[in-house]
Design a protein around this motif. Structure first.
Motif, PDB file in Angstrom:
ATOM      1  N   THR A 179     -15.207   1.313   2.952  1.00 55.87           N
ATOM      2  CA  THR A 179     -15.609  -0.070   3.117  1.00 55.87           C
ATOM      3  C   THR A 179     -14.374  -0.550   4.007  1.00 55.87           C
ATOM      4  OG1 THR A 179     -14.151  -0.795   1.272  1.00 55.87           O
ATOM      5  CG2 THR A 179     -16.400  -0.048   0.665  1.00 55.87           C
ATOM      6  N   GLU A 180     -15.100  -1.696   4.722  1.00 55.84           N
ATOM      7  CA  GLU A 180     -14.308  -2.327   5.703  1.00 55.84           C
ATOM      8  C   GLU A 180     -12.606  -2.800   5.051  1.00 55.84           C
ATOM      9  OE1 GLU A 180     -13.907  -6.045   8.991  1.00 55.84           O
ATOM     10  OE2 GLU A 180     -15.923  -5.570   7.685  1.00 55.84           O
ATOM     11  N   HIS A 181     -12.920  -3.356   3.998  1.00 57.26           N
ATOM     12  CA  HIS A 181     -11.775  -4.039   3.224  1.00 57.26           C
ATOM     13  C   HIS A 181     -10.706  -2.723   3.093  1.00 57.26           C
ATOM     14  CE1 HIS A 181      -8.914  -6.784   1.379  1.00 57.26           C
ATOM     15  NE2 HIS A 181      -8.939  -5.921   0.305  1.00 57.26           N
ATOM     16  N   ALA A 182     -11.259  -1.704   2.470  1.00 59.73           N
ATOM     17  CA  ALA A 182     -10.529  -0.444   1.994  1.00 59.73           C
ATOM     18  C   ALA A 182      -9.729   0.209   3.160  1.00 59.73           C
ATOM     19  CB  ALA A 182     -11.183   0.385   1.309  1.00 59.73           C
ATOM     20  N   THR A 183     -10.753  -0.069   4.339  1.00 62.10           N
ATOM     21  CA  THR A 183     -10.068   0.568   5.435  1.00 62.10           C
ATOM     22  C   THR A 183      -8.891  -0.134   5.999  1.00 62.10           C
ATOM     23  OG1 THR A 183     -12.173   1.333   6.470  1.00 62.10           O
ATOM     24  CG2 THR A 183     -10.420   1.211   7.991  1.00 62.10           C
ATOM     25  N   ARG A 184      -8.850  -1.437   5.894  1.00 62.40           N
ATOM     26  CA  ARG A 184      -7.467  -2.091   6.090  1.00 62.40           C
ATOM     27  C   ARG A 184      -6.348  -1.873   4.868  1.00 62.40           C
ATOM     28  NH1 ARG A 184      -8.499  -7.710   5.076  1.00 62.40           N
ATOM     29  NH2 ARG A 184      -6.404  -8.063   5.649  1.00 62.40           N
ATOM     30  N   GLY A 185      -6.763  -1.304   3.657  1.00 60.75           N
ATOM     31  CA  GLY A 185      -5.892  -0.992   2.777  1.00 60.75           C
ATOM     32  C   GLY A 185      -5.224   0.311   3.125  1.00 60.75           C
ATOM     33  N   VAL A 186      -5.926   1.293   3.786  1.00 67.96           N
ATOM     34  CA  VAL A 186      -5.443   2.573   4.181  1.00 67.96           C
ATOM     35  C   VAL A 186      -4.408   2.389   5.226  1.00 67.96           C
ATOM     36  CG1 VAL A 186      -6.211   4.662   5.358  1.00 67.96           C
ATOM     37  CG2 VAL A 186      -7.745   4.055   3.519  1.00 67.96           C
ATOM     38  N   GLU A 187      -4.818   1.332   6.190  1.00 64.64           N
ATOM     39  CA  GLU A 187      -3.847   1.241   6.882  1.00 64.64           C
ATOM     40  C   GLU A 187      -2.622   0.605   6.583  1.00 64.64           C
ATOM     41  OE1 GLU A 187      -5.736  -1.241   9.722  1.00 64.64           O
ATOM     42  OE2 GLU A 187      -7.273   0.065  10.356  1.00 64.64           O
ATOM     43  N   ALA A 188      -2.557  -0.167   5.664  1.00 65.43           N
ATOM     44  CA  ALA A 188      -1.371  -0.696   4.926  1.00 65.43           C
ATOM     45  C   ALA A 188      -0.624   0.524   4.253  1.00 65.43           C
ATOM     46  CB  ALA A 188      -1.896  -1.917   4.060  1.00 65.43           C
ATOM     47  N   LEU A 189      -1.462   1.372   3.537  1.00 63.91           N
ATOM     48  CA  LEU A 189      -1.009   2.500   2.703  1.00 63.91           C
ATOM     49  C   LEU A 189       0.058   3.256   3.615  1.00 63.91           C
ATOM     50  CD1 LEU A 189      -0.401   4.030   0.422  1.00 63.91           C
ATOM     51  CD2 LEU A 189      -2.633   4.995   0.513  1.00 63.91           C
ATOM     52  N   ASP A 190      -0.713   3.445   4.980  1.00 67.88           N
ATOM     53  CA  ASP A 190       0.011   4.358   5.935  1.00 67.88           C
ATOM     54  C   ASP A 190       1.379   3.601   6.354  1.00 67.88           C
ATOM     55  OD1 ASP A 190       0.064   6.825   7.497  1.00 67.88           O
ATOM     56  OD2 ASP A 190      -0.638   5.410   9.267  1.00 67.88           O
ATOM     57  N   ARG A 191       1.306   2.592   6.631  1.00 66.34           N
ATOM     58  CA  ARG A 191       2.549   1.648   6.977  1.00 66.34           C
ATOM     59  C   ARG A 191       3.621   1.737   5.833  1.00 66.34           C
ATOM     60  NH1 ARG A 191       0.305  -3.928   9.057  1.00 66.34           N
ATOM     61  NH2 ARG A 191       2.535  -4.257   9.497  1.00 66.34           N
ATOM     62  N   ALA A 192       3.189   1.592   4.461  1.00 67.99           N
ATOM     63  CA  ALA A 192       3.929   2.038   3.497  1.00 67.99           C
ATOM     64  C   ALA A 192       4.646   3.175   3.261  1.00 67.99           C
ATOM     65  CB  ALA A 192       3.521   1.418   2.112  1.00 67.99           C
ATOM     66  N   LEU A 193       3.924   4.016   3.740  1.00 65.66           N
ATOM     67  CA  LEU A 193       4.185   5.641   3.728  1.00 65.66           C
ATOM     68  C   LEU A 193       5.387   5.651   4.736  1.00 65.66           C
ATOM     69  CD1 LEU A 193       1.065   7.618   3.109  1.00 65.66           C
ATOM     70  CD2 LEU A 193       2.973   7.510   1.594  1.00 65.66           C
ATOM     71  N   VAL A 194       5.363   5.223   5.734  1.00 72.96           N
ATOM     72  CA  VAL A 194       6.276   5.153   6.710  1.00 72.96           C
ATOM     73  C   VAL A 194       7.515   4.486   6.402  1.00 72.96           C
ATOM     74  CG1 VAL A 194       6.792   4.476   9.319  1.00 72.96           C
ATOM     75  CG2 VAL A 194       4.623   5.127   8.837  1.00 72.96           C
ATOM     76  N   LEU A 195       7.389   3.364   5.871  1.00 71.69           N
ATOM     77  CA  LEU A 195       8.945   2.675   5.429  1.00 71.69           C
ATOM     78  C   LEU A 195       9.553   3.498   4.318  1.00 71.69           C
ATOM     79  CD1 LEU A 195       7.174  -0.894   4.945  1.00 71.69           C
ATOM     80  CD2 LEU A 195       8.777  -0.137   6.664  1.00 71.69           C
ATOM     81  N   GLY A 196       8.975   4.213   3.380  1.00 74.01           N
ATOM     82  CA  GLY A 196       9.474   5.287   2.550  1.00 74.01           C
ATOM     83  C   GLY A 196       9.703   6.503   2.883  1.00 74.01           C
ATOM     84  N   ALA A 197       9.549   7.039   4.253  1.00 75.31           N
ATOM     85  CA  ALA A 197       9.525   8.322   4.450  1.00 75.31           C
ATOM     86  C   ALA A 197      10.942   8.908   4.159  1.00 75.31           C
ATOM     87  CB  ALA A 197       9.222   8.519   5.899  1.00 75.31           C
ATOM     88  N   ASP A 198      11.874   8.309   4.584  1.00 70.29           N
ATOM     89  CA  ASP A 198      13.380   8.701   4.181  1.00 70.29           C
ATOM     90  C   ASP A 198      14.415   7.630   4.041  1.00 70.29           C
ATOM     91  OD1 ASP A 198      14.659  11.558   4.353  1.00 70.29           O
ATOM     92  OD2 ASP A 198      16.078  10.096   5.562  1.00 70.29           O
TER      93      ASP A 198
END
Length: 394
Positions: free
Chosen positions: A253-272
């Motif tokens: 869904t469109e809203h969930a796609t934005r959620g995936v983008e946010a999740l990807d950014r969260a993973l980057v912030l917590g990568a190390d």
């Protein structure tokens, strides 16, 4: 460590101590002289500074920084006073002296971690994918084409263990972290080639392990949903979308796609995060020659503790207790009255607030500003700020 240094408070006036001849030149020394006094590399000096053990101030001219001599002498005296390494390791785990140098990540009190010289905040803001950031972390030197490695290198076709058996493995209500702690050793037992120490082989194995862990999160759902969640996650094009599929976020869904983008950014912030407890545990395991699965298992065990990743469960419980935004201040005051710790706030390396935590809060605000859960979270952050109880950490 990279060569950037955090800003520090300006030193006291030279006349404040004795009113006579104490000068800035006597009280502070340049970086190379400071490293010589300690008998360490410049990278280690910067690590001491980022951890608040050595005060660093702007030089009188130019951009070079100066380091407080008394802090350097104190550190050198502590080092010379003890020959054993056990106390040093213990100090490092209390955010004291680093036990070893890291060329991977440095930490700024204002901007958070930088991965091989590139700020995690900037990488997240620029929408650099988690997979690309992982390649940057794994490969020394400029990322070049490494960060743009084809996504096929991360692709997998199966969970690596029998799916039917895996779906029956965990009882209902098993936490995602406990599920992963069970899955990773099982994957190790089915990989007879895991003992190789060839760099590219280990990195390739790590890519597949991360993808399987992302899909394996689906095993923590209700039994009837597990198989379909895992299969959808295995087909997903990225780690972030695999996590979303595994946890039932329906990222089509469109809203969930934005959620995936946010999740990807969260993973980057917590990568190390340099030598935090779980990373330290993984490196200890790796230093013995243990395989990558063993290193990840050690990290997961450490992450489960309530003073590390387990704190997230306490934050969830607190938000459930608050329930509605208007209850946040009352709950915070009640916790303070009882002398209870409120998890998810303050960080010993970030005196003015964890910039990663602030970024995640803003992501939630952008994604779902009308959500009752987000409004409750924002009310909690505001209540903690008004109570001078700290700002949110990651």
């Amino acid at each position: 460590m990279n060569q950037s240094e955090p800003d520090e408070p300006t030193p006291p006036s030279s006349s404040s101590s004795s009113g006579s001849g104490s000068t800035r030149v006597d009280e502070f020394v340049a970086a190379r002289r400071a490293a010589e006094l300690l008998g360490v590399k410049l990278a280690t000096l910067y690590a001491y500074t980022s951890r608040g053990l050595v005060q660093s101030v702007s030089g009188e001219t130019g951009r070079k920084r100066l380091y407080r001599r008394s802090d350097l002498e104190r550190l050198r005296a502590r080092r010379d006073a003890r020959a054993g390494h056990g106390p040093v390791a213990a100090a490092a785990l209390r955010f004291g002296e680093p036990v070893l140098d890291s060329s991977i990540t440095s930490i700024s009190a204002e901007r958070g971690p930088s991965y091989r010289g590139r700020e995690a905040l900037a990488l997240a803001e620029d929408r650099v994918s988690f997979e690309s950031v992982a390649e940057i972390l794994w490969h020394a030197g400029p990322a070049g084409g490494v960060a743009d490695r084809p996504s096929t290198a991360w692709r997998i076709d199966d969970l690596g263990v029998p799916l039917a058996s895996a779906c029956e493995l965990s009882p209902p209500e098993t936490s995602p972290l406990a599920t992963l702690a069970t899955l990773v050793p099982w994957l190790a037992s089915r990989d007879p080639g895991r003992f190789t120490d060839q760099r590219e082989s280990v990195i390739s194995r790590s890519r597949h392990l991360i993808r399987r862990m992302a899909a394996g999160l689906g095993l923590s759902r209700e039994p009837a949903q597990r198989a379909s969640s895992v299969m959808a996650a295995l087909r997903a094009p990225s780690v972030a979308s695999a996590i979303a599929e595994a946890l039932g976020a329906q990222p089509t869904t469109e809203h969930a796609t934005r959620g995936v983008e946010a999740l990807d950014r969260a993973l980057v912030l917590g990568a190390d995060h340099e030598l935090n407890a779980s990373t330290f545990a993984a490196r200890v395991a790796a230093s013995t020659g243990a395989d990558v699965y063993a290193g990840v298992s050690a990290a997961l065990a450490c992450l489960s503790g309530p003073r590390h990743g387990g704190a997230s469960d306490r934050v969830e419980a607190l938000l459930l207790e608050i329930g509605e935004p208007e209850n946040a201040e009352r709950v915070v005051h009640a916790r303070q009255r009882r002398g209870e710790t409120i998890d998810g706030f303050r960080h010993p390396l970030y005196r003015d607030g964890d910039p990663r935590g602030a970024a995640l809060i803003e992501l939630a605000r952008e994604l779902a500003p009308e959500s009752i859960r987000v409004r409750t979270l924002l009310a909690l952050v505001d209540a903690m700020e008004r109570a001078s109880a700290g700002r949110p950490n990651i």
